[in-house]
Design a protein around this motif. Sequence first.
Motif, PDB file in Angstrom:
ATOM      1  N   ALA A 133       0.915  -1.049  -0.023  1.00  0.00           N
ATOM      2  CA  ALA A 133      -0.025   0.104   0.083  1.00  0.00           C
ATOM      3  C   ALA A 133       0.788   1.200  -0.008  1.00  0.00           C
ATOM      4  CB  ALA A 133      -0.936   0.001   0.990  1.00  0.00           C
ATOM      5  N   TRP A 134       0.233   2.301  -0.455  1.00  0.00           N
ATOM      6  CA  TRP A 134       1.185   3.629  -0.708  1.00  0.00           C
ATOM      7  C   TRP A 134       0.214   4.879  -0.913  1.00  0.00           C
ATOM      8  CZ3 TRP A 134       0.925  -0.683  -3.899  1.00  0.00           C
ATOM      9  CH2 TRP A 134       0.290  -0.376  -5.164  1.00  0.00           C
ATOM     10  N   ASN A 135       0.853   6.075  -1.027  1.00  0.00           N
ATOM     11  CA  ASN A 135       0.097   7.223  -0.920  1.00  0.00           C
ATOM     12  C   ASN A 135       0.421   7.763  -2.072  1.00  0.00           C
ATOM     13  OD1 ASN A 135       2.455   8.366  -0.205  1.00  0.00           O
ATOM     14  ND2 ASN A 135       1.701   9.402   1.782  1.00  0.00           N
ATOM     15  N   LYS A 136      -0.244   9.078  -2.562  1.00  0.00           N
ATOM     16  CA  LYS A 136       0.259   9.557  -3.874  1.00  0.00           C
ATOM     17  C   LYS A 136       1.610  10.137  -3.771  1.00  0.00           C
ATOM     18  CE  LYS A 136      -1.665  12.958  -7.144  1.00  0.00           C
ATOM     19  NZ  LYS A 136      -2.749  13.845  -7.455  1.00  0.00           N
ATOM     20  N   ALA A 137       1.823  10.358  -2.782  1.00  0.00           N
ATOM     21  CA  ALA A 137       3.114  11.301  -2.769  1.00  0.00           C
ATOM     22  C   ALA A 137       4.241  10.333  -2.947  1.00  0.00           C
ATOM     23  CB  ALA A 137       3.625  11.852  -1.512  1.00  0.00           C
ATOM     24  N   ALA A 138       4.376   9.018  -2.598  1.00  0.00           N
ATOM     25  CA  ALA A 138       5.058   8.012  -2.762  1.00  0.00           C
ATOM     26  C   ALA A 138       4.966   7.715  -4.302  1.00  0.00           C
ATOM     27  CB  ALA A 138       4.732   6.670  -2.115  1.00  0.00           C
ATOM     28  N   SER A 139       4.101   7.505  -5.001  1.00  0.00           N
ATOM     29  CA  SER A 139       3.766   7.601  -6.547  1.00  0.00           C
ATOM     30  C   SER A 139       4.473   8.611  -7.257  1.00  0.00           C
ATOM     31  CB  SER A 139       2.370   7.448  -6.787  1.00  0.00           C
ATOM     32  OG  SER A 139       1.853   6.036  -6.417  1.00  0.00           O
ATOM     33  N   VAL A 140       4.203   9.757  -6.989  1.00  0.00           N
ATOM     34  CA  VAL A 140       4.795  10.816  -7.779  1.00  0.00           C
ATOM     35  C   VAL A 140       6.427  11.258  -7.309  1.00  0.00           C
ATOM     36  CG1 VAL A 140       2.556  12.183  -8.064  1.00  0.00           C
ATOM     37  CG2 VAL A 140       4.230  12.664  -6.095  1.00  0.00           C
ATOM     38  N   VAL A 141       6.740  10.723  -6.300  1.00  0.00           N
ATOM     39  CA  VAL A 141       8.343  10.894  -5.893  1.00  0.00           C
ATOM     40  C   VAL A 141       9.209   9.691  -6.239  1.00  0.00           C
ATOM     41  CG1 VAL A 141      10.023  11.274  -3.818  1.00  0.00           C
ATOM     42  CG2 VAL A 141       7.919  12.809  -4.179  1.00  0.00           C
ATOM     43  N   PHE A 142       8.724   8.484  -5.827  1.00  0.00           N
ATOM     44  CA  PHE A 142       9.598   7.212  -5.839  1.00  0.00           C
ATOM     45  C   PHE A 142       9.236   6.564  -7.064  1.00  0.00           C
ATOM     46  CE2 PHE A 142      10.065   8.140  -1.225  1.00  0.00           C
ATOM     47  CZ  PHE A 142      11.339   8.433  -1.325  1.00  0.00           C
ATOM     48  N   ALA A 143       7.896   6.215  -7.371  1.00  0.00           N
ATOM     49  CA  ALA A 143       7.700   5.177  -8.222  1.00  0.00           C
ATOM     50  C   ALA A 143       6.198   5.298  -8.403  1.00  0.00           C
ATOM     51  CB  ALA A 143       8.178   3.727  -8.365  1.00  0.00           C
ATOM     52  N   ASP A 144       5.458   4.831  -9.605  1.00  0.00           N
ATOM     53  CA  ASP A 144       4.102   4.737  -9.657  1.00  0.00           C
ATOM     54  C   ASP A 144       4.039   3.150  -9.507  1.00  0.00           C
ATOM     55  OD1 ASP A 144       1.534   4.258 -10.384  1.00  0.00           O
ATOM     56  OD2 ASP A 144       1.635   5.445 -12.044  1.00  0.00           O
ATOM     57  N   PHE A 145       3.838   2.729  -8.260  1.00  0.00           N
ATOM     58  CA  PHE A 145       3.750   1.386  -7.914  1.00  0.00           C
ATOM     59  C   PHE A 145       2.811   0.699  -8.856  1.00  0.00           C
ATOM     60  CE2 PHE A 145       5.625   3.227  -4.251  1.00  0.00           C
ATOM     61  CZ  PHE A 145       6.760   2.583  -4.072  1.00  0.00           C
ATOM     62  N   ASN A 146       1.457   1.269  -9.162  1.00  0.00           N
ATOM     63  CA  ASN A 146       0.426   0.642  -9.896  1.00  0.00           C
ATOM     64  C   ASN A 146       1.166   0.126 -11.188  1.00  0.00           C
ATOM     65  OD1 ASN A 146      -2.127   1.022  -8.517  1.00  0.00           O
ATOM     66  ND2 ASN A 146      -1.822   3.267  -8.629  1.00  0.00           N
ATOM     67  N   LYS A 147       2.028   0.633 -11.829  1.00  0.00           N
ATOM     68  CA  LYS A 147       2.808   0.346 -13.000  1.00  0.00           C
ATOM     69  C   LYS A 147       3.816  -0.784 -12.881  1.00  0.00           C
ATOM     70  CE  LYS A 147       1.477   4.736 -15.342  1.00  0.00           C
ATOM     71  NZ  LYS A 147       2.096   5.902 -16.293  1.00  0.00           N
ATOM     72  N   ILE A 148       3.947  -1.108 -11.628  1.00  0.00           N
ATOM     73  CA  ILE A 148       5.113  -2.108 -11.364  1.00  0.00           C
ATOM     74  C   ILE A 148       4.397  -3.571 -11.103  1.00  0.00           C
ATOM     75  CG2 ILE A 148       7.113  -2.664 -10.007  1.00  0.00           C
ATOM     76  CD1 ILE A 148       7.498   0.240  -9.237  1.00  0.00           C
ATOM     77  N   GLN A 149       4.934  -4.665 -11.914  1.00  0.00           N
ATOM     78  CA  GLN A 149       4.395  -5.823 -11.464  1.00  0.00           C
ATOM     79  C   GLN A 149       4.457  -6.311 -10.164  1.00  0.00           C
ATOM     80  OE1 GLN A 149       6.173  -8.886 -13.999  1.00  0.00           O
ATOM     81  NE2 GLN A 149       6.377  -7.624 -15.784  1.00  0.00           N
ATOM     82  N   VAL A 150       3.397  -6.880  -9.810  1.00  0.00           N
ATOM     83  CA  VAL A 150       3.145  -7.326  -8.242  1.00  0.00           C
ATOM     84  C   VAL A 150       4.514  -7.872  -7.605  1.00  0.00           C
ATOM     85  CG1 VAL A 150       1.849  -8.387  -6.596  1.00  0.00           C
ATOM     86  CG2 VAL A 150       0.655  -7.108  -8.336  1.00  0.00           C
ATOM     87  N   THR A 151       4.785  -8.721  -8.723  1.00  0.00           N
ATOM     88  CA  THR A 151       6.333  -9.600  -8.050  1.00  0.00           C
ATOM     89  C   THR A 151       7.389  -9.054  -8.097  1.00  0.00           C
ATOM     90  OG1 THR A 151       6.469 -10.403 -10.393  1.00  0.00           O
ATOM     91  CG2 THR A 151       5.199 -11.775  -9.271  1.00  0.00           C
ATOM     92  N   GLN A 152       7.415  -7.876  -8.560  1.00  0.00           N
ATOM     93  CA  GLN A 152       8.429  -6.870  -8.510  1.00  0.00           C
ATOM     94  C   GLN A 152       8.560  -5.651  -7.658  1.00  0.00           C
ATOM     95  OE1 GLN A 152       9.699  -5.984 -12.555  1.00  0.00           O
ATOM     96  NE2 GLN A 152       9.990  -7.987 -13.156  1.00  0.00           N
ATOM     97  N   ARG A 153       7.342  -5.436  -7.079  1.00  0.00           N
ATOM     98  CA  ARG A 153       6.958  -4.401  -6.125  1.00  0.00           C
ATOM     99  C   ARG A 153       7.563  -4.737  -4.668  1.00  0.00           C
ATOM    100  NH1 ARG A 153       0.930  -3.831  -6.226  1.00  0.00           N
ATOM    101  NH2 ARG A 153       1.152  -3.384  -8.493  1.00  0.00           N
ATOM    102  N   ASN A 154       9.085  -4.759  -4.976  1.00  0.00           N
ATOM    103  CA  ASN A 154       9.623  -5.026  -3.628  1.00  0.00           C
ATOM    104  C   ASN A 154      10.797  -4.163  -3.516  1.00  0.00           C
ATOM    105  OD1 ASN A 154      12.092  -6.433  -2.040  1.00  0.00           O
ATOM    106  ND2 ASN A 154      10.567  -7.693  -1.690  1.00  0.00           N
ATOM    107  N   ILE A 155      10.968  -3.642  -2.317  1.00  0.00           N
ATOM    108  CA  ILE A 155      12.167  -2.329  -2.084  1.00  0.00           C
ATOM    109  C   ILE A 155      13.332  -2.962  -2.318  1.00  0.00           C
ATOM    110  CG2 ILE A 155      13.288  -0.856  -0.406  1.00  0.00           C
ATOM    111  CD1 ILE A 155      10.229  -0.003  -1.661  1.00  0.00           C
ATOM    112  N   VAL A 156      13.766  -4.122  -1.940  1.00  0.00           N
ATOM    113  CA  VAL A 156      15.159  -4.720  -2.150  1.00  0.00           C
ATOM    114  C   VAL A 156      15.111  -5.032  -3.685  1.00  0.00           C
ATOM    115  CG1 VAL A 156      16.830  -6.374  -1.755  1.00  0.00           C
ATOM    116  CG2 VAL A 156      15.084  -5.627  -0.009  1.00  0.00           C
ATOM    117  N   TRP A 157      14.138  -5.451  -4.328  1.00  0.00           N
ATOM    118  CA  TRP A 157      14.478  -5.822  -5.738  1.00  0.00           C
ATOM    119  C   TRP A 157      14.598  -4.607  -6.604  1.00  0.00           C
ATOM    120  CZ3 TRP A 157      14.460 -10.346  -8.551  1.00  0.00           C
ATOM    121  CH2 TRP A 157      14.338 -10.188  -9.667  1.00  0.00           C
ATOM    122  N   MET A 158      13.753  -3.275  -6.359  1.00  0.00           N
ATOM    123  CA  MET A 158      13.592  -2.353  -7.008  1.00  0.00           C
ATOM    124  C   MET A 158      15.025  -1.638  -6.818  1.00  0.00           C
ATOM    125  SD  MET A 158       9.839  -0.975  -6.183  1.00  0.00           S
ATOM    126  CE  MET A 158      10.121   0.532  -6.971  1.00  0.00           C
TER     127      MET A 158
END
Length: 275
Positions: A133-158
């Motif tokens: 889960a994330w907020n809009k600020a995280a999406s515009v600053v770090f990454a649009d998590f909605n566009k990242i595959q669920v299996t790759q939505r991992n902080i270490v992996w990214m």
Amino acid sequence: MEEQRYEELGDFLKIKRNEISPSQVGLPEGLRRRTPGLRREEVAYLSGVSLTWYTWLEQGRPINVSAEVIESLSRALMLDKQERVHLYTLAKQVPPSAIPLYQSTVNTSLQHVLDNLILSPSYIMDARWNVIAWNKAASVVFADFNKIQVTQRNIVWMMFNNFDYKNLFIDWESTSQGIISRFRSNYAKYIDDPWIVNFVHDLESRNEEFNLFWSKHNVQIKSEIHKKINHPIVGTMTFEFNSFDISDSSNLKLIVNTPLSKTDTNVKVKSLLDK
């Protein structure tokens, strides 16, 4: 997965042994020293255990290790508090946490908390460091998590495999090593989880940088962390990083990145949110 635990314990001891010079523990340097740091027999002597037993321990053999021996090894290897806790965990002297039940979403209340951290890019991750889960600020600053595959939505992996995310960090090497240190401590708690073990093996096979940092067995964690990034739209931004356990679910963590005071980071976050 007990074999993995013993192997991890042996590797950790070898790494820490190689980091200490004989003079640091009152032993002569001697001649013809073929290995960096202490020899196995020197650690055995300082810890009050037999050389054979200690050798088996470093080889990852299934040996029961008492709390007394862990303390002796900690002193001999000059471990700090975090490293000592890590060694206890690997030796199963601190009861390991049960493999948690993982979840892919959060309840409405937690999402509400995230959404109200308006200028602080924030997210919630599980014990495997998957962002759920994330907020809009995280999406515009770090990454649009909605566009990242669920299996790759991992902080270490990214941090090691997502170029856009990796490229944000001005001091990527220091930041990534800090992440590895925190993840290594987490890994010791959940080393019986096949998913985490396979995840680490996958990263080791894919990324040389991860393999190098992971092999150092560093579990020292800074208490105060600043994240400095170079955003492609607004430029330099600096955040104070804080991590919080979520009270009704110890397997989840709330990560909050607060704009550093006396910088224009908050203004830049707002400008990104207004776009």
